[in-house]
Structure formats: C-alpha cells, structure tokens
Design a protein around this motif. Structure first.
Motif, PDB file in Angstrom:
ATOM      1  N   GLN A  77      -6.189   4.360  -2.459  1.00  0.00           N
ATOM      2  CA  GLN A  77      -5.648   3.623  -1.324  1.00  0.00           C
ATOM      3  C   GLN A  77      -5.544   2.136  -1.641  1.00  0.00           C
ATOM      4  OE1 GLN A  77      -8.396   4.983   1.754  1.00  0.00           O
ATOM      5  NE2 GLN A  77      -6.749   6.098   2.752  1.00  0.00           N
ATOM      6  N   THR A  78      -6.566   1.606  -2.314  1.00  0.00           N
ATOM      7  CA  THR A  78      -6.535   0.194  -2.706  1.00  0.00           C
ATOM      8  C   THR A  78      -5.395  -0.068  -3.676  1.00  0.00           C
ATOM      9  OG1 THR A  78      -8.933   0.027  -2.412  1.00  0.00           O
ATOM     10  CG2 THR A  78      -7.869  -1.664  -3.744  1.00  0.00           C
ATOM     11  N   THR A  79      -5.235   0.824  -4.638  1.00  0.00           N
ATOM     12  CA  THR A  79      -4.158   0.683  -5.628  1.00  0.00           C
ATOM     13  C   THR A  79      -2.791   0.770  -4.958  1.00  0.00           C
ATOM     14  OG1 THR A  79      -5.575   1.718  -7.294  1.00  0.00           O
ATOM     15  CG2 THR A  79      -3.220   1.620  -7.762  1.00  0.00           C
ATOM     16  N   PHE A  80      -2.652   1.750  -4.067  1.00  0.00           N
ATOM     17  CA  PHE A  80      -1.366   1.932  -3.388  1.00  0.00           C
ATOM     18  C   PHE A  80      -1.042   0.728  -2.510  1.00  0.00           C
ATOM     19  CE2 PHE A  80       1.570   3.894  -0.320  1.00  0.00           C
ATOM     20  CZ  PHE A  80       2.422   4.559  -1.198  1.00  0.00           C
ATOM     21  N   ALA A  81      -2.052   0.188  -1.831  1.00  0.00           N
ATOM     22  CA  ALA A  81      -1.839  -0.994  -0.988  1.00  0.00           C
ATOM     23  C   ALA A  81      -1.410  -2.190  -1.834  1.00  0.00           C
ATOM     24  CB  ALA A  81      -3.113  -1.316  -0.211  1.00  0.00           C
ATOM     25  N   SER A  82      -2.083  -2.342  -2.984  1.00  0.00           N
ATOM     26  CA  SER A  82      -1.740  -3.457  -3.872  1.00  0.00           C
ATOM     27  C   SER A  82      -0.299  -3.350  -4.356  1.00  0.00           C
ATOM     28  CB  SER A  82      -2.691  -3.462  -5.071  1.00  0.00           C
ATOM     29  OG  SER A  82      -2.265  -4.382  -6.055  1.00  0.00           O
ATOM     30  N   LEU A  83       0.086  -2.166  -4.819  1.00  0.00           N
ATOM     31  CA  LEU A  83       1.444  -1.998  -5.343  1.00  0.00           C
ATOM     32  C   LEU A  83       2.499  -2.121  -4.253  1.00  0.00           C
ATOM     33  CD1 LEU A  83       0.901   0.928  -7.867  1.00  0.00           C
ATOM     34  CD2 LEU A  83       1.310  -1.484  -8.389  1.00  0.00           C
ATOM     35  N   SER A  84       2.166  -1.707  -3.028  1.00  0.00           N
ATOM     36  CA  SER A  84       3.112  -1.845  -1.918  1.00  0.00           C
ATOM     37  C   SER A  84       3.391  -3.322  -1.635  1.00  0.00           C
ATOM     38  CB  SER A  84       2.549  -1.164  -0.653  1.00  0.00           C
ATOM     39  OG  SER A  84       2.426   0.230  -0.848  1.00  0.00           O
ATOM     40  N   VAL A  85       2.319  -4.130  -1.647  1.00  0.00           N
ATOM     41  CA  VAL A  85       2.496  -5.571  -1.430  1.00  0.00           C
ATOM     42  C   VAL A  85       3.264  -6.188  -2.596  1.00  0.00           C
ATOM     43  CG1 VAL A  85       1.292  -7.760  -1.144  1.00  0.00           C
ATOM     44  CG2 VAL A  85       0.428  -5.722   0.006  1.00  0.00           C
ATOM     45  N   VAL A  86       2.941  -5.741  -3.812  1.00  0.00           N
ATOM     46  CA  VAL A  86       3.661  -6.247  -4.987  1.00  0.00           C
ATOM     47  C   VAL A  86       5.151  -5.917  -4.883  1.00  0.00           C
ATOM     48  CG1 VAL A  86       3.982  -5.916  -7.478  1.00  0.00           C
ATOM     49  CG2 VAL A  86       1.680  -6.231  -6.540  1.00  0.00           C
ATOM     50  N   SER A  87       5.464  -4.693  -4.439  1.00  0.00           N
ATOM     51  CA  SER A  87       6.859  -4.286  -4.306  1.00  0.00           C
ATOM     52  C   SER A  87       7.586  -5.160  -3.279  1.00  0.00           C
ATOM     53  CB  SER A  87       6.932  -2.820  -3.886  1.00  0.00           C
ATOM     54  OG  SER A  87       8.272  -2.393  -3.762  1.00  0.00           O
ATOM     55  N   ASP A  88       6.898  -5.447  -2.163  1.00  0.00           N
ATOM     56  CA  ASP A  88       7.509  -6.332  -1.154  1.00  0.00           C
ATOM     57  C   ASP A  88       7.707  -7.747  -1.703  1.00  0.00           C
ATOM     58  OD1 ASP A  88       7.554  -4.260   0.669  1.00  0.00           O
ATOM     59  OD2 ASP A  88       5.663  -4.820   1.621  1.00  0.00           O
ATOM     60  N   THR A  89       6.742  -8.204  -2.501  1.00  0.00           N
ATOM     61  CA  THR A  89       6.852  -9.544  -3.087  1.00  0.00           C
ATOM     62  C   THR A  89       7.990  -9.604  -4.093  1.00  0.00           C
ATOM     63  OG1 THR A  89       4.447  -9.795  -2.810  1.00  0.00           O
ATOM     64  CG2 THR A  89       5.560 -11.397  -4.216  1.00  0.00           C
ATOM     65  N   MET A  90       8.216  -8.508  -4.783  1.00  0.00           N
ATOM     66  CA  MET A  90       9.337  -8.459  -5.732  1.00  0.00           C
ATOM     67  C   MET A  90      10.682  -8.635  -5.018  1.00  0.00           C
ATOM     68  SD  MET A  90       8.396  -8.128  -8.939  1.00  0.00           S
ATOM     69  CE  MET A  90       9.777  -7.386  -9.800  1.00  0.00           C
ATOM     70  N   LYS A  91      10.765  -8.149  -3.787  1.00  0.00           N
ATOM     71  CA  LYS A  91      11.997  -8.360  -3.015  1.00  0.00           C
ATOM     72  C   LYS A  91      12.205  -9.846  -2.742  1.00  0.00           C
ATOM     73  CE  LYS A  91      11.437  -3.906  -0.644  1.00  0.00           C
ATOM     74  NZ  LYS A  91      11.166  -3.257   0.666  1.00  0.00           N
ATOM     75  N   ALA A 202       4.983   3.463 -10.686  1.00  0.00           N
ATOM     76  CA  ALA A 202       3.547   3.471 -10.389  1.00  0.00           C
ATOM     77  C   ALA A 202       3.290   3.866  -8.934  1.00  0.00           C
ATOM     78  CB  ALA A 202       2.949   2.096 -10.683  1.00  0.00           C
ATOM     79  N   LEU A 203       4.126   3.374  -8.021  1.00  0.00           N
ATOM     80  CA  LEU A 203       3.976   3.744  -6.608  1.00  0.00           C
ATOM     81  C   LEU A 203       4.151   5.246  -6.427  1.00  0.00           C
ATOM     82  CD1 LEU A 203       5.836   0.878  -4.693  1.00  0.00           C
ATOM     83  CD2 LEU A 203       3.474   1.618  -4.313  1.00  0.00           C
TER      84      LEU A 203
END
Length: 275
Positions: A77-91, A202-203
């Motif tokens: 869950q921590t990993t998924f949350a991190s990558l979700s935020v990273v994906s939004d930041t990439m936008k 990764a997501l």
C-alpha cells in the motif's frame, strides 16, 4: 439374604449406588455447561480431542499468516501510494516541460519554469526514497531494507514473492537547458517517456500484487471461519440439550437423596419390633 437386617441395608446400598451414578452424570453435564464443550479434554473423548487440537493448531497457523500478510499489504500500500503520487507529479512535469519547449517565453519565465521543473523532479525522488513501511521498501534493490519480499501465504509454509523495482530508474536526472532540448525530450521519447512508462509498469505490477495479497487475506479469514465451524461441530456442547439434562439430573439427585434417607430409616423400623 434377608431383607430385614440391621447389618446389611440393601435398600440403602441400592439407593447410594443410584445416587452416585446420578452425581457422576450430573458432574459431566455441569462440566459441559461450564466449559461450553462436549469434549473439553482427552478424558471426554480422546480421539475427538486429538482431532480438535490439530485443527486448533491449523487455525493458529492461518491466523498468524493473516497477521504476516497484513505487514506485506502495508508495504504494498505504501509503495502503491508513492507511485500514484509520482505518476500525478509526472503529469505536472509534462505540463512544465511543454512550457519550457515554448521558444516564445522570455528568460525570466524560463528560469521560473526551470525552478518548478527541478522542484517537481526532486519531489519525485523524495517520494520514491520515502516509500518505506516498517523498515522495508519495494522501490530499492541495493539496500538492506530493499529487495524482493518473500511472504508466507498458508499454514503449510507456502510462499509467494513480490519483486522489487530499482527506484533509481524512476528518477529524472536531467533538466532541459533551453527550448530546443525541451522539444527534443518531448518529441524523441527519451528519458521522460521512458521513466513515465516504467512508473506505469510498476503501478501495474504492484497493483496486481496488492490485489493478490488482499485476496489471500480474505481467503485465509474465510478459511479460519470454516475451520472454527468444523471445530465447533466436533467439540461444542449443545447447551439447550445440556440444560434440560441438568434440570432432570438435579431432580433425580434430590429424589435419590430422599430415597436414601428413607432406606436408612429401615433399621429404626426393625428396632421398633423389639419394644
């Protein structure tokens, strides 16, 4: 043997035997009522108790597995949350990179966008580095806290493995120096698109792993419920039936005591014959 004897009172002996039997049955019922078990220990039913102990051991094992899976779920869950935020930041980075590719902006505007781009790039790096749970991370392969996680999935020792991703490959390392280099980063499918694609992969990977762990947790919980149901059918007492038995035996006990008292009066009756 004569029934009229002061040495041997057969009626009292019979009454005492009957009362002892009633007391023994009553003790068994009281044990079942007080414990709630038909088979509380090996003295009640050795075979059933042995089976029950084996099932209890399995239940304890499955319960422990559920607790351990909860820890793995926390990491995912921590990993998924991190990558979700990273994906939004990439936008946001994509939007900033597009603005940097515009040759019409002046020097001050370019400096502001460059600052924004670098801040977002740093945030991505921090989000990846901070994706730890209980000292473990799936976004690092070269540290003591990172690497693949092999978890236990059942009471029999079965395992599963979640492969870690090198978080360093998800971090942007360059900033466009001018409009031309920004245009190249957008058009060529270089570092930006490569990292963006790695993050999506990764997501997908960790999302599937999290779904697997959640399904395993739910399955184990249902398995424990089923095992407890079977255990209850094997050793639990029928308290409604035991309640009726208890009342009947208590009545028998009272009658037995009264009968014994009457039987003990026999010698006194014989003594009255000699008066």
């Amino acid at each position: 043997m004569s029934f009229n004897s002061v040495n041997t009172n057969r009626q009292a002996v019979f009454a005492m035997q009957s009362l002892n039997l009633t007391n023994s049955e009553l003790g068994g019922v009281q044990k079942r009522v007080s414990t709630g078990y038909r088979v509380a220990d090996a003295r009640d039913d050795g075979g059933a108790f042995a089976v029950a102990q084996a099932v209890r051991s399995d239940v304890a094992g499955v319960t422990a597995v559920g607790e351990q899976l909860g820890g793995v779920k926390g990491v995912l869950q921590t990993t998924f949350a991190s990558l979700s935020v990273v994906s939004d930041t990439m936008k946001q980075l994509r939007a900033t990179l597009t603005r940097l590719a515009d040759g019409a902006i002046n020097g001050d505007q370019r400096a502001q966008y460059n600052t924004q781009y670098n801040l977002l790039r740093t945030q991505i790096s921090d989000f990846i580095d901070d994706a730890t749970y209980n000292g473990r991370t799936l976004l690092s392969t070269g540290t003591a806290t990172g690497g693949n996680i092999t978890g236990i999935r059942n009471e029999g020792g079965g395992t599963f493995t979640i492969n870690a991703t090198d978080g360093g490959t998800l971090k942007l390392t360059s900033t466009p120096a001018d409009a031309t280099s920004a245009q190249v980063m957008i058009a060529s499918g270089g570092e930006f698109d490569l990292i963006d694609g790695r993050i999506s992969t990764a997501l997908n990977q960790f999302g599937a792993s999290m779904q697997y762990v959640e399904n395993q947790i739910n399955y184990n919980a249902k398995k424990v419920d089923a095992m407890n149901d079977g255990l209850g059918a094997l050793v639990d007492a029928d308290l409604a039936k035991e309640s009726s038995k208890l009342q009947a035996l208590q009545t028998r006990q009272q009658l037995g005591i009264q009968t014994l008292g009457i039987a003990n009066q026999g010698p006194q009756v014989l003594l009255s014959l000699f008066r």
